[in-house]
Design a protein around this motif. Structure first.
Motif, PDB file in Angstrom:
ATOM      1  N   SER A 401      -3.894  20.593  27.609  1.00 21.12           N
ATOM      2  CA  SER A 401      -3.847  21.905  28.265  1.00 21.12           C
ATOM      3  C   SER A 401      -5.044  22.072  29.184  1.00 21.12           C
ATOM      4  O   SER A 401      -6.038  21.356  29.065  1.00 21.12           O
ATOM      5  CB  SER A 401      -3.809  23.037  27.230  1.00 21.12           C
ATOM      6  OG  SER A 401      -4.984  23.026  26.440  1.00 21.12           O
ATOM      7  N   VAL A 402      -4.917  23.019  30.117  1.00 17.62           N
ATOM      8  CA  VAL A 402      -6.009  23.418  30.999  1.00 17.62           C
ATOM      9  C   VAL A 402      -6.228  24.902  30.813  1.00 17.62           C
ATOM     10  O   VAL A 402      -5.286  25.697  30.955  1.00 17.62           O
ATOM     11  CB  VAL A 402      -5.696  23.099  32.476  1.00 17.62           C
ATOM     12  CG1 VAL A 402      -6.778  23.656  33.382  1.00 17.62           C
ATOM     13  CG2 VAL A 402      -5.571  21.597  32.685  1.00 17.62           C
ATOM     14  N   ASP A 412      -1.703  17.290  38.160  1.00 22.30           N
ATOM     15  CA  ASP A 412      -1.613  15.895  37.730  1.00 22.30           C
ATOM     16  C   ASP A 412      -2.881  15.541  36.964  1.00 22.30           C
ATOM     17  O   ASP A 412      -3.945  16.094  37.218  1.00 22.30           O
ATOM     18  CB  ASP A 412      -1.484  14.950  38.930  1.00 22.30           C
ATOM     19  CG  ASP A 412      -0.132  15.054  39.611  1.00 22.30           C
ATOM     20  OD1 ASP A 412       0.718  15.830  39.137  1.00 22.30           O
ATOM     21  OD2 ASP A 412       0.065  14.364  40.635  1.00 22.30           O
ATOM     22  N   LEU A 413      -2.766  14.596  36.052  1.00 24.97           N
ATOM     23  CA  LEU A 413      -3.933  14.044  35.387  1.00 24.97           C
ATOM     24  C   LEU A 413      -3.562  12.671  34.835  1.00 24.97           C
ATOM     25  O   LEU A 413      -2.375  12.293  34.789  1.00 24.97           O
ATOM     26  CB  LEU A 413      -4.462  14.950  34.285  1.00 24.97           C
ATOM     27  CG  LEU A 413      -3.730  14.951  32.927  1.00 24.97           C
ATOM     28  CD1 LEU A 413      -4.639  15.512  31.857  1.00 24.97           C
ATOM     29  CD2 LEU A 413      -2.464  15.800  33.027  1.00 24.97           C
ATOM     30  N   SER A 445      -1.423   6.059  31.992  1.00 24.25           N
ATOM     31  CA  SER A 445      -0.260   6.686  32.606  1.00 24.25           C
ATOM     32  C   SER A 445      -0.727   7.898  33.404  1.00 24.25           C
ATOM     33  O   SER A 445      -1.730   8.541  33.067  1.00 24.25           O
ATOM     34  CB  SER A 445       0.763   7.132  31.547  1.00 24.25           C
ATOM     35  OG  SER A 445       1.945   7.611  32.172  1.00 24.25           O
ATOM     36  N   ARG A 446      -0.022   8.181  34.501  1.00 21.43           N
ATOM     37  CA  ARG A 446      -0.293   9.361  35.324  1.00 21.43           C
ATOM     38  C   ARG A 446       0.772  10.402  35.022  1.00 21.43           C
ATOM     39  O   ARG A 446       1.977  10.110  35.034  1.00 21.43           O
ATOM     40  CB  ARG A 446      -0.278   8.990  36.807  1.00 21.43           C
ATOM     41  CG  ARG A 446      -0.724  10.105  37.755  1.00 21.43           C
ATOM     42  CD  ARG A 446      -2.186  10.379  37.648  1.00 21.43           C
ATOM     43  NE  ARG A 446      -2.625  11.394  38.634  1.00 21.43           N
ATOM     44  CZ  ARG A 446      -3.777  12.014  38.590  1.00 21.43           C
ATOM     45  NH1 ARG A 446      -4.632  11.760  37.609  1.00 21.43           N
ATOM     46  NH2 ARG A 446      -4.110  12.894  39.504  1.00 21.43           N
ATOM     47  N   LEU A 447       0.325  11.634  34.756  1.00 20.78           N
ATOM     48  CA  LEU A 447       1.209  12.703  34.320  1.00 20.78           C
ATOM     49  C   LEU A 447       1.271  13.813  35.354  1.00 20.78           C
ATOM     50  O   LEU A 447       0.289  14.073  36.062  1.00 20.78           O
ATOM     51  CB  LEU A 447       0.718  13.288  32.984  1.00 20.78           C
ATOM     52  CG  LEU A 447       0.305  12.300  31.889  1.00 20.78           C
ATOM     53  CD1 LEU A 447      -0.254  13.068  30.706  1.00 20.78           C
ATOM     54  CD2 LEU A 447       1.475  11.432  31.490  1.00 20.78           C
ATOM     55  N   PHE A 482      -4.858  19.461  41.309  1.00 24.96           N
ATOM     56  CA  PHE A 482      -3.832  20.497  41.433  1.00 24.96           C
ATOM     57  C   PHE A 482      -3.001  20.258  42.681  1.00 24.96           C
ATOM     58  O   PHE A 482      -3.524  19.920  43.740  1.00 24.96           O
ATOM     59  CB  PHE A 482      -4.478  21.882  41.474  1.00 24.96           C
ATOM     60  CG  PHE A 482      -5.047  22.301  40.155  1.00 24.96           C
ATOM     61  CD1 PHE A 482      -4.293  23.044  39.260  1.00 24.96           C
ATOM     62  CD2 PHE A 482      -6.329  21.924  39.790  1.00 24.96           C
ATOM     63  CE1 PHE A 482      -4.821  23.406  38.035  1.00 24.96           C
ATOM     64  CE2 PHE A 482      -6.854  22.286  38.568  1.00 24.96           C
ATOM     65  CZ  PHE A 482      -6.099  23.036  37.688  1.00 24.96           C
ATOM     66  N   LEU A 483      -1.684  20.458  42.565  1.00 26.23           N
ATOM     67  CA  LEU A 483      -0.791  20.202  43.684  1.00 26.23           C
ATOM     68  C   LEU A 483      -0.696  21.381  44.638  1.00 26.23           C
ATOM     69  O   LEU A 483      -0.558  21.189  45.850  1.00 26.23           O
ATOM     70  CB  LEU A 483       0.612  19.853  43.170  1.00 26.23           C
ATOM     71  CG  LEU A 483       0.877  18.371  42.894  1.00 26.23           C
ATOM     72  CD1 LEU A 483       0.006  17.856  41.755  1.00 26.23           C
ATOM     73  CD2 LEU A 483       2.348  18.147  42.567  1.00 26.23           C
ATOM     74  N   ASP A 484      -0.758  22.593  44.118  1.00 29.33           N
ATOM     75  CA  ASP A 484      -0.463  23.766  44.936  1.00 29.33           C
ATOM     76  C   ASP A 484      -1.611  24.758  44.980  1.00 29.33           C
ATOM     77  O   ASP A 484      -1.393  25.926  45.276  1.00 29.33           O
ATOM     78  CB  ASP A 484       0.793  24.471  44.400  1.00 29.33           C
ATOM     79  CG  ASP A 484       1.975  23.533  44.293  1.00 29.33           C
ATOM     80  OD1 ASP A 484       2.243  22.829  45.277  1.00 29.33           O
ATOM     81  OD2 ASP A 484       2.606  23.497  43.221  1.00 29.33           O
ATOM     82  N   ALA A 485      -2.819  24.320  44.681  1.00 29.98           N
ATOM     83  CA  ALA A 485      -3.934  25.264  44.640  1.00 29.98           C
ATOM     84  C   ALA A 485      -5.201  24.593  45.140  1.00 29.98           C
ATOM     85  O   ALA A 485      -5.336  23.371  45.120  1.00 29.98           O
ATOM     86  CB  ALA A 485      -4.149  25.780  43.223  1.00 29.98           C
TER      87      ALA A 485
END
Length: 601
Positions: A401-402, A412-413, A445-447, A482-485
């Motif tokens: 969690s973040v 992503d992480l 692995s990339r999540l 972050f993809l959208d921030a």
């Protein structure tokens, strides 16, 4: 009142190089001047026609930042300091309402017709302006009055001062000229020290305390190329970072979050090394540079500004934005300009001001049409938890969690794990797999975790545990993005979370686990047997650390040795010197395996 200085030798060489390259720019300026002569009505029509191209940009102040008749096209600057906009071209202007209204802060008409090259402020009141005539003006009262300084130059008469800034205190100022001179004062401009280091210098920016960075270099053989120079003693001494970029690069900036990253705008209009314009990026403090966003000439104007997580550049066609440290760029409309100008300024990541070649001020309040979501990086934390299984060969679910999110965000992480764990994938609570296709390898692995919000747990990483508790496998999570921030300055690059996996312990657990995993008990072999010397012990599976004890036929322990048994990796054992039959007992994870060996001396 100082007179307009004749361009020095370096400037004359610069003008001749620029002349051929800027035919289009001159034509654009001529059109601009002609439109002013025709009148404001026609200009209004032109601005309305341009509105479609400017998209989400608002015309807030038409024809304010006017240029002057100068030997070459270019010059002028727009900056934001604490939300106050300052602009200069012929005059100095200030706006405290995001560009809607402007107050002239020039104490006389246009600094004696000298093009303004740079503006820098220490706080809301103390600031400076540099000019093409070699002048540095300093104000203590937000531009209501100015004191003129003209550092004496023993090498050439008053070259254009391209940049200046305060370094640590209001009394420490560093400036640089196009001819390569570096000026330094420690008394607020009363006295100046000058050194000559290069054939040109473009801009200087302050770092922390006595640190400052300067871009400059040489544009002719044998040492063609520019560097980032650094001082840590207020300009007394300098050293060059080794990486080079194209010398015709008018402006640079340092990343607000990652201070080892620099961005340089290369317009290439005078050097024309390959008829291309681009952005140079260094992520290792100027040791190496990578070209990016390469475009056919003419393209970049030479201006660059940064928000907390964004970069903006102005081009001959509008404004471009990057939200990933310059790796990719997006056109966001906005006004175009011409080369060697600095007319775009980020007030924050969404509010951007820019000036066009008519001197008109435009502002976007939503980053050009797609408002960026901003996250306070100081509140972010990547979290997980230690997990335990009380069954041999059990499965564990590690939470991810973040915390600190102010809205739902997709991020992503990366997950890293040891080979003693068998990875089964990362899933959402609704059982949707979150591993990115093609980005899972041994131990990593990339999540991608979609739209979670604090304090929910949006994902669990699943592992089969076949390990003794003494090993305690570790699972790491890192490389959060972050993809959208846009994340305000933070340490997402180094932000990590760690989970420790504890499996059951006890007599025989390790051997039973290996039997469950491998479907067979380990087999030991001894060679040679019989032997006249030492022997080699091998195992059919990994046993890890073990004790190898040697007994004679009377049951007397003759020796014990701590060994590590890895599958099919031999381990040498030294046997007693006397002839006889000996028992070798290997004890691992609570289980004993016996083998006999005959020694013939």
């Amino acid at each position: 009142m100082p007179t307009n200085a004749e361009p020095h030798t370096e400037n004359r060489r610069y003008l001749s190089m620029k002349k051929a390259a800027q035919t289009k720019a001159c034509a654009q300026r001529s059109l601009s001047d002609s439109l002013r002569i025709i009148g404001p009505v026609f200009l209004a029509v032109m601005h309305l026609a341009a509105a479609d191209l400017l998209a989400q940009w608002t015309l807030v102040a038409p024809n304010v930042i006017l240029p002057i008749a100068r030997p070459y096209i270019g010059g002028g600057i727009l900056i934001s300091h604490n939300g106050i906009l300052w602009a200069g071209y012929r005059d100095v202007w200030m706006s405290s309402d995001l560009g809607k209204s402007w107050s002239m802060r020039t104490p006389f008409n246009g600094f004696n017709n000298s093009c303004i090259k740079d503006i820098s402020f220490f706080d809301d009141n103390i600031g400076l302006v540099t000019t093409q005539n070699g002048e540095i003006y300093i104000t203590q009262d937000q531009g209501l009055s100015w004191v003129q300084h003209r550092p004496m130059n023993p090498y050439r008469p008053y070259p254009s001062i391209e940049g200046a800034c305060f370094v640590g205190t209001p009394n420490n100022i560093i400036a640089c000229s196009y001819a390569g001179d570096r000026y330094m004062t420690i008394d607020g401009g009363m006295t100046w020290t000058i050194t000559l280091a290069d054939s040109l210098a473009y801009q200087v920016h302050a770092g922390k305390a006595g640190t400052a960075y300067l871009s400059g270099g040489f544009e002719r053989p044998p040492t063609v190329g520019a560097h980032i120079y650094e001082t840590n003693d207020y300009g007394v001494t300098w050293f060059a970072h080794p990486g080079t970029f194209n010398p015709d690069s008018y402006s640079f900036t340092q990343d607000r979050c990652d201070t080892s990253t620099f961005y340089v705008v290369n317009d290439d209009l005078s050097a024309r090394t390959d008829k291309s314009s681009r952005i140079f990026i260094s992520s290792d403090n100027g040791t190496t540079w990578v070209p990016n966003d390469q475009q056919a000439l003419p393209y970049h104007c030479g201006s660059i500004t940064s928000g907390s997580g964004t970069l903006y550049v102005q081009t001959f066609t509008g404004v471009r934005r990057s939200t990933d440290q310059g790796k990719t760029w997006k056109d966001i409309g906005g006004p175009p300009n011409i080369t060697d100008t600095r007319f775009v300024a980020a007030i924050d990541d969404n509010i951007i001001a820019a000036v066009d070649s008519f001197g008109t001020v435009w502002v976007t309040y939503n980053s050009g049409g797609d408002s960026l979501s901003i996250i306070d990086g100081s509140n972010l934390a990547l979290q997980t938890a230690d997990v335990t299984t009380d069954t041999i060969g059990g499965m564990v679910a590690i939470p991810i969690s973040v915390v600190g999110l102010n809205s739902q965000q997709t991020f992503d992480l990366s997950i890293h794990f040891g080979t003693e764990l068998i990875y089964r994938g990362t899933f959402s609570p609704s059982n949707v797999q979150l591993d990115l296709p093609g980005e899972t390898w041994a131990g990593r692995s990339r999540l991608r975790i979609p739209m979670p919000s604090s304090p929910t747990v949006p994902a669990y990483a699943f592992f089969d545990v076949y390990a003794d508790s003494s090993q305690k496998p570790i699972v790491h999570f890192d490389s959060l993005s972050f993809l959208d921030a846009i994340v305000t300055c933070n340490t997402t690059k180094s932000m990590t979370a760690t989970s420790t996996v504890t499996a059951p312990a006890g007599c025989g657990v390790g051997t039973l686990i290996r039997f469950m995993r491998d479907s067979t008990f380990p087999q030991l072999t001894i060679a040679p047997n019989p032997t006249s010397g030492d022997v080699v012990l091998s195992s059919s599976s990994d046993l890890g650390e073990a004790d190898a004890s040697i007994f004679d036929m009377l049951g007397v322990k003759r020796a014990t040795e701590r060994i590590t048994l890895t599958r099919h990796l031999p381990v040498r054992l030294t046997l007693p010197p006397a002839t006889g039959i000996y028992l070798i007992r290997v004890t691992s994870s609570g289980r004993e395996i016996d083998q006999r060996v005959t020694v013939v001396r």
